[in-house]
Write an enzyme that holds these catalytic residues in place. Structure first.
Site, PDB file in Angstrom:
ATOM      1  N   GLU A 243     -12.654  11.900   2.348  1.00 53.79           N
ATOM      2  CA  GLU A 243     -12.669  11.038   1.178  1.00 53.79           C
ATOM      3  C   GLU A 243     -12.443   9.618   1.676  1.00 53.79           C
ATOM      4  OE1 GLU A 243     -10.011  12.393   2.391  1.00 53.79           O
ATOM      5  OE2 GLU A 243      -8.695  10.645   2.453  1.00 53.79           O
TER       6      GLU A 243
ATOM      7  N   SER B 266      -2.647  -3.604   8.838  1.00 52.92           N
ATOM      8  CA  SER B 266      -3.336  -2.321   8.979  1.00 52.92           C
ATOM      9  C   SER B 266      -4.845  -2.435   9.146  1.00 52.92           C
ATOM     10  CB  SER B 266      -3.014  -1.426   7.786  1.00 52.92           C
ATOM     11  OG  SER B 266      -3.328  -2.102   6.582  1.00 52.92           O
TER      12      SER B 266
ATOM     13  N   LYS C   6      -7.053   3.445  10.592  1.00 51.91           N
ATOM     14  CA  LYS C   6      -7.591   4.762  10.222  1.00 51.91           C
ATOM     15  C   LYS C   6      -8.207   5.514  11.402  1.00 51.91           C
ATOM     16  CE  LYS C   6      -6.737   4.743   5.738  1.00 51.91           C
ATOM     17  NZ  LYS C   6      -5.714   5.673   5.199  1.00 51.91           N
TER      18      LYS C   6
END
Lengths: 256, 376
Positions: free
Chosen positions: B88, B358, B66
């Site tokens: 969010e 991830s 991210k």
């Protein structure tokens, strides 16, 4: 009943339109019909009947909660039209979100609007640029597709949108989501002037309005109608017996 | 519309701007710790057949992919003259990445998070607050990612003049799906170079988990033209497709249909009238009713394929990867691991399987302990 006729009639009397929004099916279909009847008897000129959506991104907490209650109580698109049909006496406008139209089928949706006596349609999350299909479907079905403009829209965009709105043009009074604001100062002069310049239909404003004084102020600035949702939903829930009186006080403020 | 138009214009203007590119590359290298490693899993490979590699996004700063997108968009916000970031978050990784980027670049940050997710990803809530971000609990709807996006959008329509909405996945209105993919495509660029250096050939398949789908788009994008590389996305199968409690938009043909949510047209879990279905997954990051629109398009073109792993399979994969390789994956990433191991027997010994890992699983330790029933 025709929206344009309604505005014309009010204008002759020197009044602006009081447009009330409620969420269909909150707390039940039968109660919606009763509440709508009370609103109409108290002087509401046009009824915006919300078809509740699970993810109402343009709405504040009051309408979100109302939508959720309605869906949990079983409201769906079929029942919406059945319920709408039972409400008579003023022009009705459907306000909803695009996925519900898309899944139902645009033509079928507009046809059902006609059958239920709904004369206008507002789709809160459909950008003007994406509305070509719906615009032509509405035109064929004789449903007024009402567009929304916001205070930050460029003059170019206002020109484009305002010229295409049918029934009335919805002018968002503030940036953000729906919901009553206590100390609201509405200064619409500039945007309202532009909206009126380009719109072929009356201009009604909504978002944040809850008081007769606010209506007077907006009327003074030249709007043709005011839209009140969250404050009415709150009143119907917290003080049902006071609803009629409250709406009468709002309606009284719409006369010159 | 004004907000997204303004953003699309700014992105077009700055994305190839030399000073923007240089500054972002510097942040990714010296701050986020890129390139991330490509790790060969010898014990797993021996047990399951093909050569298994992990692209180690868990090693990037803040512990997940991210950060790539957060730094990219936060820098763009700065170039646009915005003072405030909103975001969010589901699993909290995107929230943490945004809070981090906000702290690093000096932008005020507020994060919307569903209260169910706040409970199951407590650690990340503290991390965001430590970095000076305000975490706003979202009580509406299913109290998860979908509702956090609703709330962030509601904020943004009122605040966009000084605020950038740092959306965390390949979702939402244009330009987000494209922009987030672009910022994440560094994963695939690195992976392609690394595997060619190590093995002299491309992998037979790349496997990534898909919630909104940003880590998957990030690694797939660079391989889209390599027709022989299978690109496999793994959705959250929750308690199984038949149970209806899952977030498998593609696998559930009854509930997963094309529709419109959050400004994009894509596969969405919904009822026959179009009301959005509330999802379930043990992993907060995959617990979302819609999938990024580019995944839908690539699937319709048959360039990518999708499957799912259930909660139990993902938890089992957490154990396997921890025990065999000493790597604790995030519950999200564990879905990709689970599916890769499940299909490993479709490949030869010389074939290469790359799993996009991830994120790391520290944030999930409480859930894992509870679900796997570990005692003190």
């Amino acid at each position: 009943m025709d929206i344009a006729d309604k505005f014309r009639g009010l204008k002759e009397k020197g009044e602006i339109a009081l447009i009330a929004y409620i969420s269909c099916g909150d707390p039940s279909a039968d109660e919606t019909v009763k509440i709508a009847g009370e609103l109409i008897r108290a002087g509401v000129d046009i009824l915006e009947l919300g078809l509740p959506f699970s993810d109402p991104i343009a709405d504040g907490p009051t309408i979100q909660a109302a939508s959720q209650r309605a869906i949990e109580a079983g409201m769906d698109t079929d029942k919406y039209f059945e319920t709408a049909k039972r409400i008579t006496g003023v022009p009705k406008v459907c306000m909803t979100y695009y996925n519900l139209l898309y899944q139902y089928g645009l033509e079928r949706f507009c046809k059902r609007c006609g059958e239920a006596g709904i004369s206008g349609l507002i789709v809160a999350d459909l950008p003007f640029e994406e509305s070509g299909d719906l615009m032509s479907t509405c035109e064929k079905s004789g449903v007024d597709l009402i567009f929304i403009i916001s205070p930050v829209n460029s003059e170019e965009r206002i020109k484009k949108i305002a010229g295409q709105s049918k029934g009335f043009l919805y002018l968002q009074s503030l940036l953000g989501v729906t919901g009553a604001r206590e100390e609201m100062q509405f200064k619409l002069n500039e945007i309202l002037a532009k909206a009126k310049q380009y719109s072929k239909v009356p201009v009604a404003t909504g978002f944040g309005i809850s008081k007769p004084g606010q209506i007077k102020e907006l009327m003074g600035q030249g709007v043709d109608g005011v839209i009140i949702g969250s404050a009415i939903i709150k009143k119907a829930r917290d003080d049902r017996r006071g609803l009629g009186g409250y709406v009468r006080s709002l309606k009284a403020a719409t006369a010159r | 519309m004004e907000a997204v138009n303004q953003l699309a214009e700014a992105y077009e203007k700055f994305k190839d701007d030399p000073s923007f590119k240089k500054e972002l590359a510097g942040l990714l290298k010296d701050y986020a710790g890129r390139p991330t490693a490509l790790t060969y899993c010898d014990r797993l490979s021996e047990k399951y057949g093909p050569k298994i590699y992990l692209k180690r996004e868990d090693l990037a700063h803040t512990g997940a992919h991210k950060i790539n997108n957060a730094l990219g968009q936060a820098l763009l916000a700065k170039y646009m003259g915005k003072k405030r970031l909103i975001a969010e978050t589901g699993a909290g990784q995107h929230g943490v990445a945004t809070a981090t980027a906000g702290a690093k670049l000096g932008l005020e940050t507020e994060v919307y998070m569903g209260t169910i997710d706040m409970e199951r990803q407590k650690l990340n809530v503290f991390r965001m607050r430590l970095m000076g971000a305000k975490v706003n609990p979202v009580e509406s709807g299913s109290k998860t990612l979908k509702d956090a996006i609703n709330e962030a959008m509601r904020d943004w329509v009122a605040s966009f003049q000084d605020t950038h909405y740092l959306l965390g996945s390949v979702l939402g209105p244009h330009p987000y799906p494209m922009m987030v993919r672009d910022f994440q495509s560094v994963i695939g660029r690195e992976a392609r170079k690394q595997i060619l250096e190590r093995e002299g050939k491309l992998p037979a398949a790349i496997v990534a988990c898909v919630g909104g789908g940003s880590n998957a788009m990030g690694i797939f994008n660079e391989f889209l033209g390599d027709k022989d590389v299978r690109l496999i996305g793994v959705e959250a199968g929750g308690k199984g497709i038949k149970s209806g409690e899952h977030a498998a938009r593609f696998a559930d043909e009854k509930l997963g249909k094309k529709g419109i949510l959050h400004g994009n047209y894509t596969y969405v879990l919904q009822d026959k009238f179009g009301q959005i279905y509330n999802t379930h997954s043990v992993s907060a990051g995959l617990d979302y009713s819609a999938v990024g629109p580019e995944h839908s398009m690539l699937r319709d073109m048959k360039r990518t394929e999708y499957s799912y792993a259930t909660d139990d399979e993902a938890l089992e994969a957490v154990k396997t990867l921890s025990e065999k390789e000493g790597i604790l994956p995030a519950l999200e990433s564990a879905h990709a691991v689970a599916h890769a191991l499940k299909i490993a027997d479709q490949f030869d010994k010389d074939d290469i399987l790359v799993i996009n890992l991830s994120g790391r699983g520290d944030k999930d330790v409480n859930t894992i302990i509870r679900e796997l029933g570990y005692e003190e």
